[in-house]
Structure formats: C-alpha cells, structure tokens
Design a protein around this motif. Structure first.
Motif, short mmCIF file in Angstrom:
data_model
loop_
_atom_site.label_atom_id
_atom_site.label_comp_id
_atom_site.label_asym_id
_atom_site.label_seq_id
_atom_site.Cartn_x
_atom_site.Cartn_y
_atom_site.Cartn_z
N LEU A 99 64.99 1.47 8.30
CA LEU A 99 64.53 1.83 9.64
C LEU A 99 65.55 2.75 10.31
N LYS A 100 66.83 2.41 10.18
CA LYS A 100 67.89 3.23 10.77
C LYS A 100 67.93 4.61 10.12
N GLU A 101 67.77 4.66 8.79
CA GLU A 101 67.76 5.93 8.07
C GLU A 101 66.59 6.79 8.53
N SER A 102 65.42 6.17 8.72
CA SER A 102 64.23 6.91 9.13
C SER A 102 64.37 7.43 10.55
N PHE A 103 64.92 6.61 11.42
CA PHE A 103 65.05 7.00 12.83
C PHE A 103 66.02 8.18 12.98
N PHE A 104 67.12 8.14 12.25
CA PHE A 104 68.16 9.17 12.39
C PHE A 104 68.08 10.24 11.30
N ALA A 105 66.93 10.33 10.62
CA ALA A 105 66.80 11.25 9.49
C ALA A 105 67.08 12.70 9.89
N LEU A 106 66.69 13.09 11.09
CA LEU A 106 66.91 14.47 11.53
C LEU A 106 68.38 14.79 11.75
N PHE A 107 69.19 13.74 11.88
CA PHE A 107 70.59 13.95 12.22
C PHE A 107 71.54 13.59 11.09
N THR A 111 63.82 14.56 -3.66
CA THR A 111 64.54 14.82 -2.41
C THR A 111 63.65 15.51 -1.40
N PHE A 112 62.83 16.46 -1.87
CA PHE A 112 61.93 17.18 -0.98
C PHE A 112 60.95 16.24 -0.30
N LEU A 113 60.30 15.38 -1.07
CA LEU A 113 59.31 14.47 -0.50
C LEU A 113 59.97 13.42 0.39
N PHE A 114 61.13 12.92 -0.05
CA PHE A 114 61.83 11.92 0.75
C PHE A 114 62.21 12.48 2.11
N SER A 115 62.81 13.69 2.11
CA SER A 115 63.25 14.28 3.37
C SER A 115 62.05 14.66 4.25
N LYS A 116 60.99 15.19 3.64
CA LYS A 116 59.81 15.59 4.41
C LYS A 116 59.18 14.39 5.11
N ASN A 117 59.03 13.30 4.39
CA ASN A 117 58.42 12.11 4.98
C ASN A 117 59.34 11.46 6.00
N ASN A 118 60.64 11.37 5.68
CA ASN A 118 61.56 10.74 6.61
C ASN A 118 61.73 11.56 7.89
N TYR A 119 61.70 12.87 7.77
CA TYR A 119 61.77 13.71 8.96
C TYR A 119 60.53 13.50 9.83
N LEU A 120 59.38 13.31 9.19
CA LEU A 120 58.16 13.03 9.96
C LEU A 120 58.30 11.72 10.71
N TYR A 121 58.84 10.70 10.04
CA TYR A 121 59.03 9.41 10.70
C TYR A 121 60.01 9.53 11.86
N SER A 122 61.09 10.29 11.66
CA SER A 122 62.08 10.47 12.71
C SER A 122 61.46 11.18 13.92
N VAL A 123 60.68 12.21 13.65
CA VAL A 123 59.97 12.92 14.71
C VAL A 123 59.03 11.98 15.46
N SER A 124 58.36 11.11 14.73
CA SER A 124 57.41 10.17 15.35
C SER A 124 58.12 9.21 16.29
N PHE A 125 59.30 8.73 15.90
CA PHE A 125 60.07 7.84 16.78
C PHE A 125 60.45 8.55 18.07
N LEU A 126 60.88 9.80 17.96
CA LEU A 126 61.29 10.55 19.15
C LEU A 126 60.09 10.88 20.04
N ILE A 127 58.96 11.21 19.42
CA ILE A 127 57.75 11.47 20.20
C ILE A 127 57.29 10.19 20.90
N TYR A 128 57.44 9.06 20.23
CA TYR A 128 57.09 7.77 20.84
C TYR A 128 57.86 7.55 22.15
N ILE A 129 59.14 7.87 22.13
CA ILE A 129 59.96 7.76 23.36
C ILE A 129 59.42 8.72 24.42
#
Length: 211
Positions: free
Chosen positions: A36-44, A128-146
């Motif tokens: 969860l922490k990795e997904s939330f901070f994936a963009l950073f 790596t491509f799929l992992f980063s693409k999906n995790n970046y989407l999840y990170s974006v979703s958390f920020l949009i939720y806020i």
C-alpha cells in the motif's frame, strides 16, 4: 473575469462512496501495508527491478486496489460529466453507469495485456513497465481521492481537481516512459503501437461512451 461558481451536489450517496473508499484503504493496509505504501508513493519513489515481486494477475490486494482506482476515476468522471452537462441527472445511477464503463474498459484492457504477454512470452521483458504503469495509476488514484474529498466538502472550485488530475496523468505518462526508457527506445515502434491501440484508441472509445 467571470467568477467560477461552486457547484453544489447532494452529498448523501457521495459521502457513502468516499467512506467506502476510505475503508478500502484501511483494508488494503491490513492486507499488505508495505505494498500500500509503495503504491501510494509510486510517483515519488523508484523501485529497483530486483525488488519487483511477480504477483498473481488478480490476488486479494490487487483486486481491492483495482476496484478502488476504478471507483475514484468513476467519481471524477461523474463530477466532470455533471460539471460539463447541465442536463445530466445528479444521482448514484449516473455514477454507477460511469463506474460500469470504467470497470469494463480497465478490466478488458488488463486481460488483453495479460493474454498478449503470456502469448508472446515477454513477461520478464515488460515486467517493470507494467508494474510501474499500474502502480503509477494507483498512486494517481490516491491523490485524486484526496482532491475529490476537498472539492466535495470545501469551497475549492471543482475545475481545480480536473486540472490537477490532468497534470497527474501527464506526470504518470512521463514517469513510466522515463522509467522504462531502455525498453521504450529499443522497441519504439511497438511502444507507439501499444499507446495507439491500448491507450489512445480505447480512451477515445471510453470518452465517446461517457460523453
């Protein structure tokens, strides 16, 4: 300059949706706090390839975070549709119809990606491509939720969250291209083909279905 008016919605069902999304985050923490922490901070954060874990196509954690992201993006789509079209009914039914479209779009796209990867035996090459693409989407979703919480319960103009979301998606695209630059530039033709077939074309269809 014309002032931007705050659009007032009935928050009863929206509050329930936002609460369920918060409970989903709590459940994700129970399932795997580290992921969860990795997904939330994936963009950073940048995770080394050796640290990537090959997970099932849809395990418990992936299923919950997938539904969380779809629900957040659907609520964003709902706000945008109501903001843009005054004739749209402001109701849970409208939101749920948008949710179904988003769910079908992302689920079918995820299945097609999974099948093509297995068919051409390229899972290690694009991991790596799929992992980063999906995790970046999840990170974006958390920020949009806020952002959605802020525009729902404060006087922040609603169009701010649209600009913020567009910036995040642009940032996501730039980050996963930079993160996978070796793969992208070595296979530039196939990357462009992927973007056109799986991202641009499908997003165009999604936009037509919603608006």
């Amino acid at each position: 300059m014309q002032a931007l008016e705050k659009i007032i919605y009935s928050n009863n069902w929206i509050t329930i949706v936002l609460l369920l999304l918060f409970l989903s985050i709590v459940f994700l923490k129970v399932l795997d706090a580290k992921k969860l922490k990795e997904s939330f901070f994936a963009l950073f954060n940048f995770i080394e390839d050796d640290d990537l874990e090959v997970t099932p196509f849809f395990n418990g954690f992936q299923s919950v975070i997938f539904l969380f992201s779809i629900s957040v993006l659907s609520l964003l789509g709902y706000y945008f549709k109501v903001y843009k079209y005054s004739s749209v009914t402001e109701s849970f039914t409208t939101y749920f119809s948008i949710f179904l479209v988003f769910f079908c779009y992302f689920f079918v796209k995820r299945i097609l990606e999974f099948l093509l990867i297995r068919l051409f035996l390229i899972e290690k090459s694009v991991r790596t491509f799929l992992f980063s693409k999906n995790n970046y989407l999840y990170s974006v979703s958390f920020l949009i939720y806020i952002g959605l919480i802020l525009i729902t319960y404060t006087q922040i103009p609603i169009n701010y969250v649209f600009y913020f979301s567009a910036f995040l998606f642009l940032l996501r695209f730039v980050f996963y291209v930079v993160r996978n630059k070796k793969l992208v530039f070595n296979k530039l033709f196939y990357f462009i083909l992927y973007i056109c077939a799986f991202e641009i074309a499908t997003l165009f269809i999604l936009f037509k279905l919603l608006f």
